[in-house]
Design a protein around this motif. Structure first.
Motif, short mmCIF file in Angstrom:
data_model
loop_
_atom_site.label_atom_id
_atom_site.label_comp_id
_atom_site.label_asym_id
_atom_site.label_seq_id
_atom_site.Cartn_x
_atom_site.Cartn_y
_atom_site.Cartn_z
N GLY A 27 1.57 2.50 -8.33
CA GLY A 27 1.33 3.53 -7.33
C GLY A 27 0.89 4.84 -7.96
O GLY A 27 -0.05 5.49 -7.48
N GLY A 30 -2.63 4.93 -8.83
CA GLY A 30 -3.55 4.85 -7.70
C GLY A 30 -3.90 3.43 -7.31
O GLY A 30 -4.79 3.22 -6.48
N GLU A 31 -3.22 2.46 -7.87
CA GLU A 31 -3.47 1.05 -7.55
C GLU A 31 -2.55 0.63 -6.39
O GLU A 31 -1.64 -0.17 -6.54
CB GLU A 31 -3.24 0.19 -8.79
CG GLU A 31 -4.18 0.55 -9.92
CD GLU A 31 -3.96 -0.27 -11.16
OE1 GLU A 31 -3.70 -1.49 -11.04
OE2 GLU A 31 -4.03 0.31 -12.26
N PHE A 32 -2.84 1.21 -5.22
CA PHE A 32 -1.93 1.09 -4.08
C PHE A 32 -1.82 -0.32 -3.54
O PHE A 32 -0.75 -0.72 -3.07
CB PHE A 32 -2.36 2.07 -2.98
CG PHE A 32 -2.38 3.49 -3.45
CD1 PHE A 32 -1.24 4.09 -3.96
CD2 PHE A 32 -3.54 4.23 -3.40
CE1 PHE A 32 -1.24 5.40 -4.41
CE2 PHE A 32 -3.57 5.55 -3.84
CZ PHE A 32 -2.42 6.13 -4.34
N GLU A 33 -2.90 -1.08 -3.57
CA GLU A 33 -2.84 -2.47 -3.07
C GLU A 33 -1.86 -3.29 -3.91
O GLU A 33 -1.02 -4.02 -3.36
CB GLU A 33 -4.22 -3.11 -3.09
CG GLU A 33 -5.19 -2.52 -2.10
CD GLU A 33 -4.75 -2.71 -0.66
OE1 GLU A 33 -4.20 -3.77 -0.31
OE2 GLU A 33 -4.95 -1.76 0.11
N VAL A 67 4.22 4.02 -0.42
CA VAL A 67 2.94 3.52 -0.94
C VAL A 67 1.94 3.33 0.19
O VAL A 67 0.77 3.71 0.06
CB VAL A 67 3.13 2.20 -1.73
CG1 VAL A 67 1.81 1.51 -2.00
CG2 VAL A 67 3.86 2.46 -3.03
N LEU A 68 2.39 2.77 1.29
CA LEU A 68 1.47 2.55 2.41
C LEU A 68 1.00 3.86 3.03
O LEU A 68 -0.18 4.00 3.37
CB LEU A 68 2.15 1.68 3.47
CG LEU A 68 2.46 0.24 3.03
CD1 LEU A 68 3.24 -0.48 4.12
CD2 LEU A 68 1.21 -0.51 2.63
N ARG A 71 -1.45 5.49 0.50
CA ARG A 71 -2.71 4.74 0.52
C ARG A 71 -3.53 5.13 1.74
O ARG A 71 -4.73 5.37 1.64
CB ARG A 71 -2.44 3.25 0.52
CG ARG A 71 -3.74 2.42 0.52
CD ARG A 71 -3.48 0.96 0.63
NE ARG A 71 -2.97 0.66 1.96
CZ ARG A 71 -2.63 -0.53 2.38
NH1 ARG A 71 -2.68 -1.55 1.57
NH2 ARG A 71 -2.20 -0.72 3.59
N ARG A 72 -2.88 5.23 2.87
CA ARG A 72 -3.58 5.58 4.10
C ARG A 72 -4.10 7.02 4.05
O ARG A 72 -5.21 7.29 4.49
CB ARG A 72 -2.68 5.39 5.31
CG ARG A 72 -3.42 5.61 6.61
CD ARG A 72 -2.59 5.28 7.80
NE ARG A 72 -1.46 6.19 7.85
CZ ARG A 72 -0.40 6.03 8.62
NH1 ARG A 72 -0.31 4.96 9.38
NH2 ARG A 72 0.57 6.89 8.63
N GLY A 74 -4.73 8.71 1.32
CA GLY A 74 -5.69 8.86 0.25
C GLY A 74 -5.33 9.95 -0.74
O GLY A 74 -6.18 10.39 -1.51
#
Length: 82
Positions: A27, A30-33, A67-68, A71-72, A74
């Motif tokens: 996280g 930046g590797e949120f997936e 994390v979600l 990610r959303r 940005g």
């Protein structure tokens, strides 16, 4: 983490802690997936082993939510004061 997974198994607390740490690092990079996938794996195991209301399970839910959301949105800051 792979060594712990192999030696201790998927449900061992040390293995789960390692996977949780990996998700945090992903996280922050930046590797949120990948972070979300790892968080979800930890959450599923903790739910099954510890139950829905256990503090570790609740912490896993929180980490996945963060994390979600990040990610959303940005955005992500490594500033510990925020």
């Amino acid at each position: 983490m792979d060594a712990r997974l192999s030696a201790l198994g998927e449900e061992h607390p040390d293995t789960l802690a390692s996977r949780d740490n990996l998700a945090r690092v992903l996280g922050r990079r930046g590797e949120f997936e990948y972070a979300a996938m790892e968080n979800l794996t930890v959450l599923r195991v903790r739910r099954r082993v510890l139950g829905e209301e256990h503090p570790d399970t609740l912490a896993s839910r929180h980490e996945l939510d963060v994390v979600l959301l990040v990610r959303r949105a940005g955005t992500f800051s490594t500033d510990e004061s925020e």
